[in-house]
Design a protein around this motif. Structure first.
Motif, mmCIF file in Angstrom:
data_model
loop_
_atom_site.group_PDB
_atom_site.id
_atom_site.type_symbol
_atom_site.label_atom_id
_atom_site.label_comp_id
_atom_site.label_asym_id
_atom_site.label_seq_id
_atom_site.Cartn_x
_atom_site.Cartn_y
_atom_site.Cartn_z
ATOM 1 N N PHE A 1 -19.061 5.496 -12.501
ATOM 2 C CA PHE A 1 -20.053 5.021 -11.528
ATOM 3 C C PHE A 1 -20.934 6.191 -11.079
ATOM 4 C CE2 PHE A 1 -20.958 3.600 -7.033
ATOM 5 C CZ PHE A 1 -21.825 2.584 -7.404
ATOM 6 N N TYR A 2 -20.276 7.325 -10.768
ATOM 7 C CA TYR A 2 -21.010 8.513 -10.323
ATOM 8 C C TYR A 2 -21.990 8.973 -11.389
ATOM 9 C CZ TYR A 2 -21.816 13.383 -9.026
ATOM 10 O OH TYR A 2 -22.401 14.587 -8.720
ATOM 11 N N HIS B 1 -5.792 -0.041 0.012
ATOM 12 C CA HIS B 1 -4.663 0.767 -0.436
ATOM 13 C C HIS B 1 -4.909 2.215 -0.080
ATOM 14 C CE1 HIS B 1 -1.826 -1.739 -2.862
ATOM 15 N NE2 HIS B 1 -2.731 -2.609 -2.449
ATOM 16 N N ASP C 1 3.326 5.126 -14.923
ATOM 17 C CA ASP C 1 2.814 3.769 -15.110
ATOM 18 C C ASP C 1 1.308 3.768 -14.863
ATOM 19 O OD1 ASP C 1 2.424 1.110 -15.285
ATOM 20 O OD2 ASP C 1 3.288 0.634 -13.316
ATOM 21 N N PHE C 2 0.528 3.662 -15.941
ATOM 22 C CA PHE C 2 -0.926 3.627 -15.812
ATOM 23 C C PHE C 2 -1.476 2.239 -16.116
ATOM 24 C CE2 PHE C 2 -0.435 8.264 -16.807
ATOM 25 C CZ PHE C 2 -0.844 8.704 -15.564
ATOM 26 N N SER C 3 -0.709 1.218 -15.803
ATOM 27 C CA SER C 3 -1.083 -0.139 -16.180
ATOM 28 C C SER C 3 -2.442 -0.528 -15.609
ATOM 29 C CB SER C 3 -0.050 -1.125 -15.641
ATOM 30 O OG SER C 3 1.211 -0.762 -16.086
ATOM 31 N N PHE D 1 -19.808 2.595 -3.471
ATOM 32 C CA PHE D 1 -18.494 2.185 -3.970
ATOM 33 C C PHE D 1 -17.674 1.558 -2.843
ATOM 34 C CE2 PHE D 1 -14.058 2.952 -5.174
ATOM 35 C CZ PHE D 1 -14.071 2.497 -6.479
ATOM 36 N N SER E 1 -22.887 7.533 -4.239
ATOM 37 C CA SER E 1 -21.851 6.836 -5.006
ATOM 38 C C SER E 1 -20.713 6.406 -4.094
ATOM 39 C CB SER E 1 -21.296 7.737 -6.100
ATOM 40 O OG SER E 1 -22.314 8.265 -6.887
ATOM 41 N N MET F 1 -11.645 -2.502 -9.273
ATOM 42 C CA MET F 1 -12.419 -1.252 -9.328
ATOM 43 C C MET F 1 -13.532 -1.402 -10.346
ATOM 44 S SD MET F 1 -9.504 1.642 -9.234
ATOM 45 C CE MET F 1 -8.310 1.731 -7.931
ATOM 46 N N VAL G 1 -17.547 -1.369 -9.509
ATOM 47 C CA VAL G 1 -18.478 -0.450 -10.164
ATOM 48 C C VAL G 1 -19.530 -1.235 -10.936
ATOM 49 C CG1 VAL G 1 -18.611 1.213 -12.026
ATOM 50 C CG2 VAL G 1 -16.912 1.486 -10.246
ATOM 51 N N SER H 1 5.039 3.573 -6.657
ATOM 52 C CA SER H 1 5.082 3.340 -8.102
ATOM 53 C C SER H 1 3.728 2.894 -8.641
ATOM 54 C CB SER H 1 6.138 2.280 -8.430
ATOM 55 O OG SER H 1 5.712 1.026 -7.959
ATOM 56 N N THR H 2 2.856 2.409 -7.758
ATOM 57 C CA THR H 2 1.546 1.957 -8.235
ATOM 58 C C THR H 2 0.492 3.060 -8.130
ATOM 59 O OG1 THR H 2 0.838 1.188 -6.061
ATOM 60 C CG2 THR H 2 2.052 -0.374 -7.416
ATOM 61 N N PHE H 3 0.875 4.208 -7.545
ATOM 62 C CA PHE H 3 -0.134 5.237 -7.254
ATOM 63 C C PHE H 3 -0.777 5.790 -8.518
ATOM 64 C CE2 PHE H 3 1.375 6.674 -2.769
ATOM 65 C CZ PHE H 3 1.107 5.393 -2.302
ATOM 66 N N ALA H 4 0.052 6.093 -9.518
ATOM 67 C CA ALA H 4 -0.473 6.732 -10.733
ATOM 68 C C ALA H 4 -1.551 5.865 -11.356
ATOM 69 C CB ALA H 4 0.672 6.969 -11.710
ATOM 70 N N SER H 5 -1.272 4.599 -11.477
ATOM 71 C CA SER H 5 -2.234 3.683 -12.081
ATOM 72 C C SER H 5 -3.511 3.610 -11.261
ATOM 73 C CB SER H 5 -1.595 2.300 -12.197
ATOM 74 O OG SER H 5 -2.578 1.314 -12.184
ATOM 75 N N GLN H 6 -3.355 3.507 -9.936
ATOM 76 C CA GLN H 6 -4.553 3.402 -9.089
ATOM 77 C C GLN H 6 -5.398 4.658 -9.163
ATOM 78 O OE1 GLN H 6 -4.580 1.165 -5.427
ATOM 79 N NE2 GLN H 6 -2.367 1.302 -5.388
ATOM 80 N N ILE H 7 -4.708 5.830 -9.150
ATOM 81 C CA ILE H 7 -5.467 7.088 -9.205
ATOM 82 C C ILE H 7 -6.232 7.179 -10.521
ATOM 83 C CG2 ILE H 7 -5.234 9.592 -9.365
ATOM 84 C CD1 ILE H 7 -2.844 9.336 -7.432
ATOM 85 N N LEU H 8 -5.542 6.859 -11.623
ATOM 86 C CA LEU H 8 -6.189 6.949 -12.932
ATOM 87 C C LEU H 8 -7.415 6.036 -13.001
ATOM 88 C CD1 LEU H 8 -6.066 7.960 -15.923
ATOM 89 C CD2 LEU H 8 -5.023 5.754 -16.404
ATOM 90 N N TRP H 9 -7.211 4.788 -12.626
ATOM 91 C CA TRP H 9 -8.330 3.835 -12.767
ATOM 92 C C TRP H 9 -9.434 4.121 -11.759
ATOM 93 C CZ3 TRP H 9 -9.081 1.348 -17.010
ATOM 94 C CH2 TRP H 9 -7.990 1.119 -17.841
ATOM 95 N N LEU H 10 -9.060 4.624 -10.580
ATOM 96 C CA LEU H 10 -10.101 5.025 -9.628
ATOM 97 C C LEU H 10 -10.912 6.175 -10.210
ATOM 98 C CD1 LEU H 10 -11.375 4.797 -6.801
ATOM 99 C CD2 LEU H 10 -9.801 6.574 -6.064
ATOM 100 N N PRO I 1 0.803 -1.232 0.000
ATOM 101 C CA PRO I 1 0.000 0.000 0.000
ATOM 102 C C PRO I 1 0.832 1.277 0.000
ATOM 103 C CG PRO I 1 -0.891 -1.568 1.565
ATOM 104 C CD PRO I 1 0.410 -2.125 1.097
ATOM 105 N N THR J 1 -13.159 4.701 -13.056
ATOM 106 C CA THR J 1 -14.261 3.838 -12.623
ATOM 107 C C THR J 1 -15.233 4.610 -11.742
ATOM 108 O OG1 THR J 1 -12.845 3.061 -10.841
ATOM 109 C CG2 THR J 1 -12.974 1.692 -12.791
ATOM 110 N N PHE J 2 -14.691 5.362 -10.777
ATOM 111 C CA PHE J 2 -15.598 6.067 -9.873
ATOM 112 C C PHE J 2 -16.351 7.165 -10.621
ATOM 113 C CE2 PHE J 2 -16.779 9.138 -6.598
ATOM 114 C CZ PHE J 2 -17.476 8.296 -5.756
ATOM 115 N N MET K 1 -7.675 9.323 -2.053
ATOM 116 C CA MET K 1 -8.271 10.037 -3.181
ATOM 117 C C MET K 1 -9.760 10.272 -2.930
ATOM 118 S SD MET K 1 -6.346 11.096 -5.441
ATOM 119 C CE MET K 1 -4.699 11.241 -4.802
ATOM 120 N N ILE L 1 -3.833 4.941 -1.120
ATOM 121 C CA ILE L 1 -3.979 5.953 -2.163
ATOM 122 C C ILE L 1 -5.430 6.042 -2.630
ATOM 123 C CG2 ILE L 1 -3.351 4.376 -4.048
ATOM 124 C CD1 ILE L 1 -2.409 8.088 -3.771
#
Lengths: 193, 249
Positions: free
Chosen positions: A56-57, B113, B23-25, B94, B90, B33, B37, A40-49, A36, A52-53, B119, B115
């Motif tokens: 969803f909203y 997590h 990295d936006f993998s 969620f 929401s 996620m 949703v 290095s995983t933050f950018a990806s998680q923020i983008l996908w959150l 957690p 998706t959110f 957020m 982050i």
């Protein structure tokens, strides 16, 4: 790819061996960081959150919430409508009861007046009849009285003649000979008066 | 033995995507996620599609969650707060569905997590600040100056209020993150005891009954925590939004 034996969890092979362990991969050879806190995983998680959110909203705001709100509102309206209808029916029933009671009271009053009228007219008829009978009786009484009076006067008239005749007869017996008729009448009249 | 309690929090890349050095993998976290949703959205969508005047069981669940969040928001922030209802609902759905999905064995828990929870908390606090300043302008900052405080104490109180306001997103996110993380680690540790002990022969198998019972009990507790944390997150969101709507204490 660095995968420590300890990470070889039951799930790992099932998910596919080609997966990359980013946390471990970053610090190959060293101690793996706590996932957690692996930035290095933050950018990806923020983008996908965000994706998706955000979707969803929007989906909830545009589709689901208006629909559920509509369902609840329709139900509330329906319940209110049913309650109104029930109240309306109750007031109708109350009005019917009131009308019935009024009619009953009117009928009672009417019956009373009819009874009163019948009693009054019967009484009036009886009065008229009684007056008629009384008048007839009165008339008959008057006639009888008049008859009696006439009989009385005629009788009284005859009393004078009888007295004169009797006096003349008495005088004749006493003195013999004919008595003066006029003198006798005068004498009788004098006595009677 | 494969019972490292931290392993379940590892993020694995499913589809590597890299844009501008970042990295936006698409990872297992991203997948869950999407799953969260999709599950929440489809459930709410499908159960209410008949628009029954008399709701079925599933439609009742959707309606109850709607009214639950609506009354929570109305109680905390008044009827003016209802303009934030889609956001609060929401967030609640969620977090709730993410927590509940995470309880399935082998499933990834996105709310474990920091982050992600941070957020979500920033979204709440950001909304509070932006809306508060938009609606009340400078007087929004009266939030930090409680009325009836003696003049000499004002700087100290303001300092405390500012710190408390700044710590809100941290407490909001850490509460959810730490609860989910600790719960899943505890579950994993006790479940690991079962596996470790059962390799020690008959005595070990007999001895593993106790951690197995604990695992079952903690699973039940985690279902409670999953709901409770979603509820707490939503309630605190409502209370913070109330500050944006009515900044003067």
């Amino acid at each position: 790819m660095f995968v420590t034996p300890g990470y070889a969890q039951e799930a790992a092979p099932a998910e596919g061996e080609t997966h990359t362990e980013t946390g471990a991969g970053h610090e190959a050879g060293g101690k793996p960081s706590f996932p957690p806190f692996d930035s290095s995983t933050f950018a990806s998680q923020i983008l996908w959150l965000a994706i998706t959110f955000g979707l969803f909203y929007l989906f909830l705001k545009k589709v689901v919430l208006p629909r559920i709100g509509g369902i609840l509102e329709v139900r509330r309206d329906r319940i209110a409508q049913d309650l109104d209808q029930a109240a309306l029916m109750k007031s109708e029933a109350d009005a019917a009861v009131a009308a019935y009671e009024q009619e009953l009271a009117e009928a009672k009053a009417k019956a009373n007046t009819i009874g009163q009228q019948a009693r009054d007219s019967a009484k009036a008829d009886a009065d008229v009849e009684r007056k008629k009978v009384e008048a007839a009786l009165e008339q008959k009484l008057g006639e009888a009285e008049a008859h009696i009076a006439s009989i009385k006067t005629s009788a009284m008239k005859e009393v004078g003649t009888i007295a004169e005749d009797t006096a003349a007869a008495i005088v004749q017996e006493l003195i013999g000979g004919k008595a003066d008729k006029a003198a006798v009448a005068a004498a009788v009249k004098a006595v009677r008066e | 033995m494969a019972n490292d309690p931290i392993h379940q929090f590892h993020i694995t890349k499913w589809i590597p995507i890299e844009i501008g050095g970042l990295d936006f993998s698409f990872t297992n976290s991203s997948a869950f996620m999407v799953a969260t949703v999709a599950a929440a959205g489809l459930f709410l969508f499908l159960t209410t599609s008949s628009r029954g005047l008399i709701p079925g069981r599933l439609q009742s669940i959707s309606e109850m969650s709607y009214e639950f969040v609506a009354s929570m928001l109305r109680d905390a922030a008044g009827s003016q707060g209802m303009k934030f209802f889609p956001m609060v609902f929401s967030l609640f759905m969620f977090v709730l569905v993410a927590n509940l999905l995470g309880l399935f064995p082998y499933f990834f828990t996105i709310t474990s997590h920091i982050i992600v929870t941070f957020m979500l908390a920033l979204l709440v606090i950001g909304t509070v600040v932006v809306y508060g300043i938009m609606k009340h302008g400078f007087s929004f900052f009266k939030l930090f100056v409680p009325q009836g405080v003696p003049g000499i104490l004002v700087p100290l109180v303001v300092l405390i209020e500012v710190i408390s306001f700044l710590s809100r997103p941290i407490s909001l996110s850490v509460r959810l993150f730490a609860n989910m993380l600790a719960g899943h680690i505890t579950l994993k540790v006790f479940a690991g005891f079962v596996a470790s002990l059962s390799t020690l022969g008959a005595v070990g198998v007999a001895g593993s009954i106790l951690p197995l019972a604990m695992t079952v009990a903690i699973t039940a507790l985690e279902f409670l925590v999953a709901f409770l944390q979603a509820y707490v997150f939503a309630v605190l969101t409502c209370m913070y939004l109330n500050d944006a709507l009515h900044p003067s204490h």
